[in-house]
Design an enzyme around this catalytic site. Structure first.
Site, mmCIF file in Angstrom:
data_model
loop_
_atom_site.group_PDB
_atom_site.id
_atom_site.type_symbol
_atom_site.label_atom_id
_atom_site.label_comp_id
_atom_site.label_asym_id
_atom_site.label_seq_id
_atom_site.Cartn_x
_atom_site.Cartn_y
_atom_site.Cartn_z
ATOM 1 N N ASP B 13 0.858 -1.183 0.000
ATOM 2 C CA ASP B 13 0.000 0.000 0.000
ATOM 3 C C ASP B 13 0.899 1.240 0.000
ATOM 4 O O ASP B 13 1.775 1.361 0.847
ATOM 5 C CB ASP B 13 -0.876 -0.051 1.266
ATOM 6 C CG ASP B 13 -1.840 1.098 1.350
ATOM 7 O OD1 ASP B 13 -2.015 1.798 0.337
ATOM 8 O OD2 ASP B 13 -2.415 1.300 2.439
ATOM 9 N N ASP B 115 -3.277 2.199 -5.839
ATOM 10 C CA ASP B 115 -2.111 2.200 -4.948
ATOM 11 C C ASP B 115 -2.018 0.975 -4.056
ATOM 12 O O ASP B 115 -1.293 0.989 -3.074
ATOM 13 C CB ASP B 115 -2.112 3.472 -4.098
ATOM 14 C CG ASP B 115 -3.218 3.461 -3.076
ATOM 15 O OD1 ASP B 115 -4.269 2.874 -3.370
ATOM 16 O OD2 ASP B 115 -3.046 4.018 -1.991
ATOM 17 N N GLU B 116 -2.753 -0.070 -4.375
ATOM 18 C CA GLU B 116 -2.688 -1.268 -3.533
ATOM 19 C C GLU B 116 -2.493 -2.516 -4.383
ATOM 20 O O GLU B 116 -3.139 -2.666 -5.417
ATOM 21 C CB GLU B 116 -3.988 -1.426 -2.741
ATOM 22 C CG GLU B 116 -4.115 -0.460 -1.595
ATOM 23 C CD GLU B 116 -5.412 -0.668 -0.853
ATOM 24 O OE1 GLU B 116 -5.698 -1.798 -0.435
ATOM 25 O OE2 GLU B 116 -6.163 0.309 -0.723
#
Lengths: 87, 420
Positions: B13, B115-116
């Protein structure tokens, strides 16, 4: 070296292997005149991938007014622009 | 077959993603300020009335600025706040670079959102060593090469990995194994659990459930009685039970899709509202056909100037993916639910997706269905080849309303889903 990030016009040499070598560049000085700077030697070449934006970094030696100077040039791959990044 | 507890899953993350990407980019471009070290936020444009905080720096957090807050409120809390507009192209670039870097190490990566990432580390210890060491190595390499920091969570399944990733930030590696669950996860407030939002939190507080541990030790029958199957799901999550695989390649089964938009001005008349709904329907229907699906449910949501929100939905007689048919239902739904007040935000959602391979013909089908289907096909073809704006409806020719509303303007932007 001081951070400048000035856009420059570049003559570079692209070889068969895809290596890029800066040869000489010109930039506008304070009086709006072109100054040509020749690159004597490339000390280091690196790829900068910060923020996913690829830039070729060249640390070079030049001779300005009879004085040996170190400078950093950058080539932004996405925009095909050259910068005098640090001097 | 591996036992569920033998899997090793990592969750990566990016720490305050939008903000740190912007910060790193600015630094690379020779800017002297580092947005991460001053109170700063990424926020939409106030003029377009999209002025909310999308991401904040850690110093901004100290001023109690929250993500999703209105910008002027944030400015009141911190007058020197630096606000930077979002740049989705940059975010895509950063996300792709991170994906590329991870691909060098691992064969099985799921892109969970921009973003993960999830990755399956099962059986890879032989090559790369202990998971924690590897995670530290990746984290440091990302920082060195790409300039931003990430948190990595490690666990036996995706849920535990994700929960571990949410612990202390930034630039950390955390583990959450089954035996650590009671110490690390159970004392946390229940709203920290994945899938427990504001509304569920309130319901759980009524049941005197305040921590994840409370939830895990509650009788599952009580939860099922109150929250139906969702109660069972969150009870399983609270106990760290979750077995979904890491979907490589990014295919995630969809249950529905929708687009919504805050409008620059207050909508007062039906005609304008119709135009906006049509624009939203166009985007949604395009995506629906791209996914080779038909929908069996249409829903319209309205938010008025008082920020009150309501929605209305209907099951269709037979599934469809024709823009005009969906739009017809959208209009009906809007007429039935709109109370005549000024509108600030409109949304169109479709659900009950099914494959578009088979069509059940019925007596009640709209006329010209075949013609409409062909027309949609041609329009989609043109848009695919020459860009989305290459062909638009005449009604949008005055340029007042964007012909295809909704989304972030980036075609490949991966949105986070609720399915692990």
């Amino acid at each position: 070296m001081k951070l400048l990030r000035k856009p420059i016009e570049m003559v570079a040499w692209f070889d068969y292997e895809g290596n890029t070598t800066p040869v000489k560049f010109r930039l506008l000085n304070e009086a709006e005149e072109n100054t040509v700077v020749k690159i004597k030697r490339i000390v280091k070449r690196e790829v900068d991938k910060f923020a996913g934006n690829r830039m070729m970094k060249y640390t070079c030696e030049t001779c300005i007014n009879g004085e040996l100077k170190l400078l950093e040039l950058r080539y932004e791959l996405d925009t095909c622009r050259w910068y005098l990044y640090k001097m | 077959m591996l036992k569920p507890n033998n899997r090793i899953i990592m969750h990566i993350d990016v720490n305050s993603a939008y903000l740190s990407w912007q910060a790193v980019y600015e630094l690379q471009q020779g800017n002297k300020r580092d947005l991460r070290e001053i109170p700063s936020v990424i926020g939409g444009s106030i003029a377009d009335r999209r002025g909310i905080v999308l991401a904040k720096s850690i110093p901004a957090k100290a001023f109690k600025i929250n993500t999703g807050e209105v910008l002027w409120e944030a400015r009141q809390k911190c007058p020197d706040l630096v606000v930077v507009p979002p740049n989705y192209q940059l975010y895509m670039k950063c996300s792709k670079a991170l994906h590329q870097l991870l691909k060098e190490f691992f064969p099985c990566i799921q892109r969970f959102s921009i973003d993960e990432f999830f990755l399956d580390y099962t059986g890879m210890s032989i090559h790369y060593g202990e998971p924690v060491e590897t995670a530290n190595r990746i984290k440091d390499r990302v920082k060195k090469e790409l300039g931003f920091t990430v948190n990595i969570g490690i666990g036996h399944n995706k849920l535990m990995a994700k929960m571990a990733g949410e612990f202390k930030k930034p630039d950390r590696v955390h583990t959450l194994w089954q035996y650590e669950m009671k110490d690390k996860m159970w004392p946390l407030p229940v709203e920290e659990l994945y899938m427990v939002g504001r509304k569920t939190m309130r319901k759980l507080k009524d049941l005197n459930i305040h921590t994840i541990g409370d939830l895990a030790t509650t009788d599952v029958k009580l939860l099922e009685g109150k929250l139906k199957s969702f109660g069972h799901l969150i009870w399983m999550y609270a106990n760290g039970i979750e077995e979904s695989p890491v979907h490589n390649g990014g295919y995630i089964p969809m249950k529905g899709m929708g687009h919504s938009s805050t409008i620059k001005f207050d909508v007062e008349d039906r005609e304008t509202a119709y135009k906006i709904l049509l624009s939203l329907t166009e985007s949604v229907a395009l995506r629906l056909r791209e996914a080779n699906s038909c929908c069996g449910l249409v829903s319209v949501s309205i938010r008025n100037v008082e920020l009150a929100h309501y929605s209305h939905q209907r099951k269709l007689f037979s599934p469809t993916n024709i823009t005009n048919e969906i739009y017809q239902t959208v209009k009906e739904l809007f007429d039935e639910s709109w109370q005549g007040e000024k509108i600030r935000h409109l949304g169109v959602r479709i659900g009950e997706l099914s494959s578009d391979e088979i069509h059940q013909i019925s007596f009640f089908d709209g006329i010209n269905q075949e013609k409409n289907r062909t027309l949609d096909g041609v329009i989609d073809g043109l848009r695919d080849k020459y860009g989305k704006a290459s062909i638009i409806r005449g009604i949008f020719a005055d340029g007042e309303i964007v012909p295809l509303l909704g989304g972030v303007g980036e075609d490949e932007y991966p949105m986070m889903g609720s399915i692990l």
